[in-house]
Design an enzyme around this catalytic site. Structure first.
Site, PDB file in Angstrom:
ATOM      1  CG  HIS A 118      -6.379   1.810  -0.375  1.00  0.00           C
ATOM      2  ND1 HIS A 118      -5.148   2.230  -0.839  1.00  0.00           N
ATOM      3  CD2 HIS A 118      -6.108   0.900   0.611  1.00  0.00           C
ATOM      4  CE1 HIS A 118      -4.189   1.605  -0.177  1.00  0.00           C
ATOM      5  NE2 HIS A 118      -4.750   0.787   0.708  1.00  0.00           N
TER       6      HIS A 118
ATOM      7  CB  CYS B 188      -0.924   0.025   1.215  1.00  0.00           C
ATOM      8  SG  CYS B 188      -2.089  -1.336   1.291  1.00  0.00           S
TER       9      CYS B 188
END
Length: 390
Positions: free
Chosen positions: A341, A87
């Site tokens: 995201h 991430c």
């Protein structure tokens, strides 16, 4: 001569929900229009770019950054480097490019991230023998099983329980994220940072898929826990799964002056740190403490804008509580719970948001910003920037 890294342009695609508006585009097809837009923003040719560093987490492997460079139509002389810190890949790529400029390795870099969960290949474990069936897996391992390797949602539930983050607080935070994103959209604060993406000669994607104007606390309260019956993390107070790309164009200060560029974001410093993988969402606490240790005079009254990747409301709230970050500084245009995201791109989206508010719109009294992101496996990344007026 100054080697200070200056972000002179920052762009992103619209953020699509998995399987929706951007579902037909591969990672390089998402990144290519962003790279081209960065050059157009400053009137620069691609020959001057020393390297293109792009993060990617669940893509096809190989070196998709190089593939994106060539898909964008850049000369074959422009290289590409793919970074995988899950991430945190997009923000890690930006930090790496900044360090390369500081070191004197080059004067001009593109850096960011890209993710197409919609087109990501399936992950299959190789069987031990020809007589065993292969097994599909949904992600790579983040940590050894002996330490604990929970899915991020289960880790978010653990963070909520450990730090006393109630379901009501999580839902209220999620609703506020959507409300802020809708307000920012209506005010035109996303328009200049987004690059329209063409699906065909007749069809372009312009808008983000996910912000919801009709959301309410009552609707959020009806959603069941996702990861355990006793948990508090739901699909409403967690981020969706997304496709998208974002990147910045960064130059040494001396080159900015030579080209007549007189505004941007100056890279000040960045830190990365590790925490218990079972409490992965708390990673930004460790990285921010490390960053502040290197800048002991810096207080929250001197930070004007914090972009925190909202993988889960529980994670964000726990970190804000521990670090004592004033909530009004955080994600004024909403965050990943509302916008989405796209893993490898998300850290670069944070920097794009900072660039928009601190440079494009020059929010009154705001000139110093901080980007924070937690990473699977128990990592946190924190990056400090300041508005630069050359």
């Amino acid at each position: 001569m100054s080697r200070a890294p200056i972000i002179v342009a920052a762009r992103r695609t619209p953020i699509g929900r998995v399987g929706r508006s951007l579902r037909s585009l591969s990672v390089e097809q998402l990144a290519a229009p962003v790279l081209r837009a960065l050059l157009e923003d400053v009137g620069l040719g691609p020959d001057g770019v020393a390297d293109v560093v792009l993060g990617n987490a669940v893509g096809p492997g190989g070196n998709p950054a190089r593939l994106a460079v060539l898909t964008a139509g850049f000369p074959v002389s422009v290289p590409g480097l793919t970074v995988d810190r899950q991430c945190g890949s997009g923000l890690a790529a930006i930090n790496l490019a900044a360090r390369l400029i500081q070191s004197g390795a080059g004067d001009c870099y593109m850096a960011g991230g890209m993710e197409s969960v919609s087109t990501a290949p399936w992950r299959i474990e190789k069987p031990a023998s020809l007589y065993d069936l292969p097994r599909f897996t949904h992600r790579a391992r983040f940590a050894p099983e002996a330490i604990g390797d929970p899915d991020m949602g289960a880790a978010a539930d653990e963070v909520a329980q450990t730090y006393g983050i109630s379901r009501d607080r999580q839902d209220a935070y999620a609703l506020q994220s959507h409300q802020k994103a809708i307000t920012a959209e209506q005010a035109g604060r996303f328009a200049l940072e987004r690059v329209p993406v063409s699906l065909s000669s007749q069809t372009r994607v312009i808008d983000d898929d996910c912000p919801r104007a009709n959301l309410s606390l009552e609707r959020l309260a009806k959603l069941p826990p996702v990861f355990s019956p006793e948990g508090t993390v739901t699909v409403g107070n967690a981020c969706p799964i997304n496709d998208g790309a974002a990147a910045v164009l960064m130059m040494a200060e001396e080159q900015c002056r030579a080209l007549g560029i007189r505004q941007g974001l100056r890279f000040v410093d960045a830190a990365i740190a590790g925490v218990d993988p079972n409490l992965a969402g708390i990673g930004p606490v460790a990285s921010t403490r490390l960053l502040l240790h290197r800048h002991p005079a810096l207080t929250w009254s001197e930070v004007h804008h914090v972009e925190f990747n909202e993988a889960f409301a529980a994670q964000v709230l726990a970190c804000l509580d521990v670090l004592e970050i004033p909530p009004e500084l955080v994600n004024p245009g909403g965050g990943a719970i509302a916008l989405g995201h796209p893993y490898g791109a998300s850290g670069a989206i944070l920097m794009t948001r900072l660039f928009t508010d601190l440079v494009r719109h020059r929010s009154p009294g705001a000139w110093r910003g901080l980007a924070l992101i937690g990473v699977g496996g128990g990592l946190g990344i924190s990056t400090l920037v300041e508005r630069w007026d050359g």
